[in-house]
Design a protein around this motif. Structure first.
Motif, short mmCIF file in Angstrom:
data_model
loop_
_atom_site.label_atom_id
_atom_site.label_comp_id
_atom_site.label_asym_id
_atom_site.label_seq_id
_atom_site.Cartn_x
_atom_site.Cartn_y
_atom_site.Cartn_z
N GLY A 25 33.36 40.21 29.70
CA GLY A 25 34.76 40.69 29.12
C GLY A 25 35.94 40.36 30.15
O GLY A 25 37.08 40.25 29.56
N ALA A 26 35.78 40.26 31.25
CA ALA A 26 36.79 40.10 32.26
C ALA A 26 36.92 38.86 33.07
O ALA A 26 37.70 38.75 33.90
CB ALA A 26 36.88 41.53 33.36
N GLY A 27 35.48 38.13 33.16
CA GLY A 27 35.41 36.96 34.38
C GLY A 27 35.18 37.55 35.64
O GLY A 27 35.06 38.68 36.03
N LEU A 28 34.83 36.62 36.45
CA LEU A 28 33.86 36.83 37.90
C LEU A 28 34.94 37.51 38.68
O LEU A 28 34.46 38.54 39.15
CB LEU A 28 33.59 35.48 38.23
N ALA A 29 36.04 37.28 38.85
CA ALA A 29 36.83 37.74 39.78
C ALA A 29 37.14 39.45 39.41
O ALA A 29 37.00 40.29 40.45
CB ALA A 29 38.20 36.98 40.17
N THR A 30 37.48 39.69 38.49
CA THR A 30 37.59 41.05 37.98
C THR A 30 36.30 41.84 38.03
O THR A 30 36.51 42.99 38.52
CB THR A 30 38.27 41.09 36.49
N ALA A 31 35.37 41.12 37.63
CA ALA A 31 33.87 41.95 37.83
C ALA A 31 33.58 42.19 39.43
O ALA A 31 32.97 43.41 39.73
CB ALA A 31 32.96 40.80 37.06
N LEU A 32 33.84 41.20 40.25
CA LEU A 32 33.57 41.50 41.51
C LEU A 32 34.35 42.79 42.02
O LEU A 32 34.09 43.45 42.89
CB LEU A 32 33.91 40.15 42.39
N ARG A 33 35.65 42.51 41.63
CA ARG A 33 36.46 43.78 42.00
C ARG A 33 35.90 45.17 41.61
O ARG A 33 36.07 46.11 42.28
CB ARG A 33 37.94 43.71 41.45
N ARG A 34 35.29 45.20 40.35
CA ARG A 34 34.82 46.31 39.78
C ARG A 34 33.63 46.83 40.55
O ARG A 34 33.29 48.05 40.67
CB ARG A 34 34.46 46.09 38.35
N ILE A 35 32.90 45.86 41.13
CA ILE A 35 31.69 46.12 41.90
C ILE A 35 31.97 47.16 43.04
O ILE A 35 31.58 47.93 43.44
CB ILE A 35 31.21 44.96 42.43
N VAL A 36 32.99 46.57 43.88
CA VAL A 36 33.56 47.33 44.79
C VAL A 36 33.90 48.60 44.48
O VAL A 36 33.64 49.65 45.11
CB VAL A 36 34.71 46.46 45.44
N ASP A 37 34.90 48.69 43.17
CA ASP A 37 35.26 50.15 42.77
C ASP A 37 34.14 50.89 42.66
O ASP A 37 34.21 52.03 42.76
CB ASP A 37 36.20 49.84 41.76
N ALA A 38 33.24 50.57 41.82
CA ALA A 38 31.99 51.28 41.29
C ALA A 38 31.16 51.65 42.48
O ALA A 38 30.63 52.87 42.41
CB ALA A 38 31.28 50.40 40.26
N LEU A 39 30.76 50.96 43.31
CA LEU A 39 29.88 51.00 44.19
C LEU A 39 30.06 51.62 45.59
O LEU A 39 29.33 52.30 46.41
CB LEU A 39 28.88 49.64 44.57
#
Length: 345
Positions: free
Chosen positions: A198-212
């Protein structure tokens, strides 16, 4: 490549399968160029196409499905779509009729990757993911809960006769529960890859940092964690997911084991390849030690983590290197093609 970028946008937007397949043929015909581009599934049924066919095309397509290799005959190039480990044969074929000479098979591969996703290779990848998550649940969360159960029993026995050791046991339980929560949070993220779509790779990588990687007790991302992005690369969906999964594994290792104050994710690429690096300044380890962990100590990367990252890179035709030494931090570097050239087990 603008044509691939447009196709990936259609995939992320949830466009109907037949619409995406028609767009693949249209854009491949314009980019290559070719007089006709057609996509067939593994049974030989035409699923999308632009332009006219060619005498004997059915036989050419059947040959590509049967051998799993490109077939060139006259002006026709037929390239099998990339499959998944454990699948007998490719899920289909993309064929191009050159205007003056055959289209080089290598140039068809990027478009083949998009068509393969539409024709269902993602379902087989999901099966592999479920199997891997089952192993991770057993090797991390289940074992952690078992340890907590034993520790709680020990603390209960010591509570009245040896309160000092009971407190130490309770502290161990708290620490182990925190580590188990981090593992479980990582598995939950793995079960929700739609954030990538839904958001693309860059946004997904930022979400990894936020979530984990929340700082304990603060709810804030540690200031030493960061993302360096030159530009979001235009890559095939298979490569995009491989990058996401590799980054997720590497960041999970850094969060759980490295004791790092600085962790950086770097992503750069061009029309032919993309490079992902996860760099931490943590305790480091000896890559040649048992199971990929520190020599003489518990595995920091471990069998499953290191092996899975390498498998993901190799499945899309790339490579993965892990560079580390005790006390010197760790660099995980994945170099992948912009499109998945091979997906074999």
């Amino acid at each position: 490549m603008r044509h691939l970028a447009a196709l990936h946008a259609q995939l992320r937007g949830g466009a109907p399968a037949e619409e995406v397949l028609r767009a693949v043929c249209d854009r491949a015909g314009r980019a290559l160029p070719a007089a006709a581009v057609l996509i067939f599934d593994a049974s030989g049924r035409l699923r999308g196409g632009t332009g006219d066919g060619w005498p004997g095309l059915d036989e050419i397509v059947a040959g590509a499905v049967r051998t799993g290799r490109p077939v060139l005959r006259g002006p026709v190039s037929a390239v099998p779509l990339p499959g998944q480990a454990g699948i007998a044969g490719p899920p289909g074929v993309i064929a191009a009729v050159g205007r003056r000479r055959p289209v080089p098979p290598r140039r068809l591969e990027a478009f083949a990757g998009v068509a393969a996703v539409v024709l269902g290779t993602g379902e087989h990848q999901a099966t592999r993911e479920r199997e891997r998550l089952a192993r991770e649940l057993h090797d991390s969360v289940v074992q952690t809960l078992y340890g907590i159960s034993l520790g709680a029993g020990t603390a209960a026995e010591l509570m009245h006769g040896d309160p000092a050791n009971a407190r130490a046991s309770l502290a161990w339980i708290q620490e182990t529960a925190s580590a188990g929560l981090s593992d479980l949070r990582g598995i939950i993220v793995r079960l929700r890859p739609e954030t990538l779509v839904g958001a693309g790779l860059a946004t997904a990588l930022r979400r990894i940092v936020d979530a984990l990687h929340l700082a304990p007790g603060t709810g804030a991302v540690p200031p030493g964690w960061g993302l360096q992005l030159e530009a979001e690369p235009a890559v095939s969906p298979q490569v995009e997911e491989a990058l996401y999964r590799i980054a997720l594994e590497a960041l999970g290792n850094a969060a759980r084991h490295a004791g790092a104050s600085q962790v950086t994710v770097r992503l750069a690429g061009d029309d032919t390849r993309v490079v992902l690096e996860v760099v931490d300044d943590g305790v480091g380890f000896q890559p040649g030690g048992p199971d990929g962990g520190p020599a003489g100590g518990p595995g920091r990367v471990g069998r499953l983590g290191l092996r899975s990252m390498r498998e993901r890179a190799e499945l899309v035709g790339g490579t993965l290197d892990v560079m580390s030494a005790p006390g010197a931090g760790t660099v995980v570097r994945a170099i992948l093609p912009s499109s998945a050239a091979v997906l074999v087990g």
